[in-house]
Design an enzyme around this catalytic site. Structure first.
Site, short mmCIF file in Angstrom:
data_model
loop_
_atom_site.label_atom_id
_atom_site.label_comp_id
_atom_site.label_asym_id
_atom_site.label_seq_id
_atom_site.Cartn_x
_atom_site.Cartn_y
_atom_site.Cartn_z
N HIS B 201 0.81 -1.23 0.00
CA HIS B 201 0.00 0.00 0.00
C HIS B 201 0.83 1.27 0.00
O HIS B 201 0.28 2.37 -0.05
CB HIS B 201 -1.00 0.01 1.15
CG HIS B 201 -0.44 0.19 2.53
ND1 HIS B 201 -0.58 1.36 3.23
CD2 HIS B 201 0.24 -0.64 3.34
CE1 HIS B 201 -0.02 1.23 4.42
NE2 HIS B 201 0.49 0.03 4.51
N THR B 237 -3.70 -20.00 2.19
CA THR B 237 -4.01 -19.83 0.77
C THR B 237 -3.70 -18.39 0.39
O THR B 237 -4.07 -17.46 1.09
CB THR B 237 -5.50 -20.15 0.52
OG1 THR B 237 -5.70 -21.53 0.86
CG2 THR B 237 -5.89 -19.92 -0.93
N CYS B 325 0.98 5.29 12.49
CA CYS B 325 0.80 4.25 13.49
C CYS B 325 1.10 4.76 14.88
O CYS B 325 0.71 4.14 15.85
CB CYS B 325 1.70 3.06 13.22
SG CYS B 325 2.20 2.95 11.54
C1 LIG Z 1 9.19 1.89 7.40
C2 LIG Z 1 7.92 1.13 7.55
N1 LIG Z 1 7.97 -0.17 7.91
C3 LIG Z 1 6.86 -0.90 8.04
C4 LIG Z 1 5.61 -0.39 7.82
C5 LIG Z 1 4.41 -1.26 8.01
O1 LIG Z 1 3.83 -1.63 6.80
P1 LIG Z 1 2.33 -2.15 6.77
O2 LIG Z 1 1.47 -0.95 7.00
O3 LIG Z 1 2.15 -2.76 5.45
O4 LIG Z 1 2.19 -3.14 7.87
C6 LIG Z 1 5.51 0.96 7.45
C7 LIG Z 1 4.20 1.59 7.20
O5 LIG Z 1 3.57 2.20 8.03
C8 LIG Z 1 6.69 1.73 7.31
O6 LIG Z 1 6.64 3.02 6.98
#
Ligand SMILES: Cc1ncc(COP(=O)(O)O)c(C=O)c1O
Ligand code: FES
Lengths: 123, 388
Positions: B201, B237, B325
């Site tokens: 994404h 799967t 996050c």
């Molecule tokens: C540097 C980094 N690693 C890992 C992730 C995590 O990816 P995902 O959202 O696909 O779990 C992110 C995204 O927020 C990211 O910026």
């Protein structure tokens, strides 16, 4: 994430600034996040005639600062002392759970300002 | 109201070509890719085509790719997978203070199982010191995990040099390339990396997709035990539509990267320059050159980031502070604090991360409205009065 009331107070905060010749000033830092609020009050005959704030903080901190000034203006010191962070949060139709601690800032600054006034007035 | 999206490091919209590549596998092509009959054949083919395309983006062999459910899973798989596979050899991991929580919290979790992690410092540019890295390696060191590019600042770390050090010292090396993939060229062959994580994404693919490159010969304990999928390395799967989409996204990234990166860095530089000209007391965070082309991380002194973001949102602009996050947390950005910024400066940072949809007009709009926003918030700030 925020209620309409929070956004209203955030976009149009009431009573921003510093009261001239303040009777009491309270500056507090939020231990949880490091944000800062400064609240100044003008007291006459034990009634809060004027109140202003300055805040370095998140949206919730600014909205609660603004709200607390509205809540205490014209109140007696006794009434103002009974205002808690929950009172302020409620008046804003609630805050998101992670933001509840932000309302402490406003209540703490208010109580610190009242304390400062009492100390200066020798009460 | 005008709507402008400056948060591409948080996520990107699915490219229409990607959606087209996915749709058949959400509709008529429902077969299980592991089936031998007619219904499964096209699903299997879609997975292998998706694999080819992702491998081309990373320049790796087909057998070296494991499809995952996210960047987070890839990071978990790489770190836990190596830790458990090599626990007889040692219990020491080296990473940095500026990693994504997917890496930091995985290492933290492993402490419960007796693994110890060294978190390397960064300097004010967001760079690690390679000499400090070398000195941190002990006979017990089994894994180095260092991100390719930082999600908050866009700073690009010296992955080639780190890989050379890891190889010379016989330590497995993982890099979280979630932010780098699709934005700058990656080459798993040229770099001495053993493991590399990407996420769909962030490059106009679907959410909940990703891949982990695992070099031939690297031993990994699976995270998800199950059937014989991806050569027993990840049960379940396959997400056929997701893999078809991820593959298409990788193909488009290969095709458009060069042109896009030039456009984005022009726009990004314009934002930094335009804001600095109009607004006093601001600071651009991160290394001046070793940076992703699309990312600007700017601290606005005396004001707090979230209040700026709310103001921007009211004007139709989507940006972020810290990473999506961590925005639930109260702490200022761990990345900026690690770079030595003060608490206030870290708290007052905004990340603008650009992408395909952005135009010069978007950037000029931002430069036009931002000064008044900052001025309004500063006029409310108890920290500002003294600085005027
Ligand atoms: C540097 C980094 N690693 C890992 C992730 C995590 O990816 P995902 O959202 O696909 O779990 C992110 C995204 O927020 C990211 O910026
Ligand atoms: S996050 Fe600090 S007051 Fe809200």
């Amino acid at each position: 994430m925020y209620s309409e009331k929070v956004m209203d107070h955030f976009s149009n905060p009431r009573n921003v600034g510093e009261v001239e010749n303040a009777s009491g000033v309270g500056t507090v830092g939020n231990p949880a996040c490091g944000d800062i609020m400064k609240l100044s009050i003008k007291v006459e005959n034990d009634v809060i005639q004027d109140v202003k704030f300055k805040t370095f903080g998140c949206g919730a901190a600014i909205a609660t600062s603004s709200m607390v000034t509205e809540l205490v203006k014209g109140k007696t010191l006794d009434e103002a002392e009974r205002i808690s962070n929950a009172t302020v949060a409620e008046a804003l139709d609630g805050l998101p759970p992670v933001k509840m601690h932000c309302s402490n800032l406003a209540a703490d600054a208010l109580h610190a300002a009242i304390e400062d006034f009492k100390k200066k007035a020798g009460k | 109201m005008k709507k402008i999206y400056f948060d591409h490091n948080a996520t990107t919209p699915v490219d229409p070509e990607v959606l087209d590549a996915m749709l058949p596998f959400l509709k008529e092509e429902f077969g299980n890719p592991s089936s031998i009959h007619w219904a499964g054949r096209n699903s299997r083919k879609a997975i292998e085509e998706g694999r080819d395309k992702v491998c081309r983006l990373l320049n790796c062999a087909n057998l070296e790719l494991i499809f995952t459910s996210s960047g987070t899973e890839g990071d978990n798989h790489a770190i836990k997978g190596v830790a458990y596979a090599k626990k007889e050899k040692g219990n020491h991991i080296i990473t940095t203070k500026v990693e994504h929580p997917a890496v930091l919290n995985t290492c933290k979790h492993l402490a419960k199982d007796g693994f110890e992690t060294t978190y390397l410092d960064v300097d004010s540019d967001g760079m690690i010191d390679l000499e400090v890295l070398k000195a941190a390696i002990t006979p017990k060191t089994i894994l180095i995990s260092i991100m390719y590019a930082n999600n908050e600042t866009g700073v690009i770390l010296p992955i080639k040099e780190i890989g050379d050090i890891a190889k010379a010292r016989d330590v497995t090396f993982h890099t979280d390339a979630v932010q780098a993939a699709g934005k700058i060229p990656l080459d798993a062959q040229k770099l001495n990396v053993d493991l590399l994580t990407i996420s769909g994404h962030k490059l106009y693919g679907p959410k909940g997709t990703g891949a982990l490159f695992a070099k031939r010969g690297v031993r990994l304990v699976p995270l998800i035990h199950g059937g014989h999928h991806d050569r027993n390395r990840r049960g379940g799967t396959e997400n056929v539509a997701g893999i078809a989409g991820l593959g298409k996204a990788a193909e488009i990234a290969m095709r458009d990267m060069e042109k896009e990166s030039a456009q984005l860095s022009t726009l990004r530089n314009r934002i930094e320059k335009g804001l600095a000209e109009k607004i006093p007391h601001i600071k651009v965070n991160g290394h001046a050159d070793k940076r992703l082309p699309n990312t600007a991380n700017i601290s606005f002194e005396f004001v707090e980031g979230e209040s700026l973001l709310l103001n921007l949102d009211m004007k139709g602009i989507a940006a972020s502070s810290g990473s999506a996050c961590t925005s639930g947390s109260l702490e200022p950005s761990h990345v900026l604090l690690a770079m030595g910024l003060t608490h206030e400066m870290s708290h007052g940072s905004v990340r603008f991360s650009l992408g395909k949809s952005n135009t010069a007009g978007d950037v000029e709009y931002l430069i036009e409205i931002m000064p008044a926003i900052v001025e309004r918030m500063r006029s409310m700030s108890p920290l500002y009065a003294g600085a005027k």
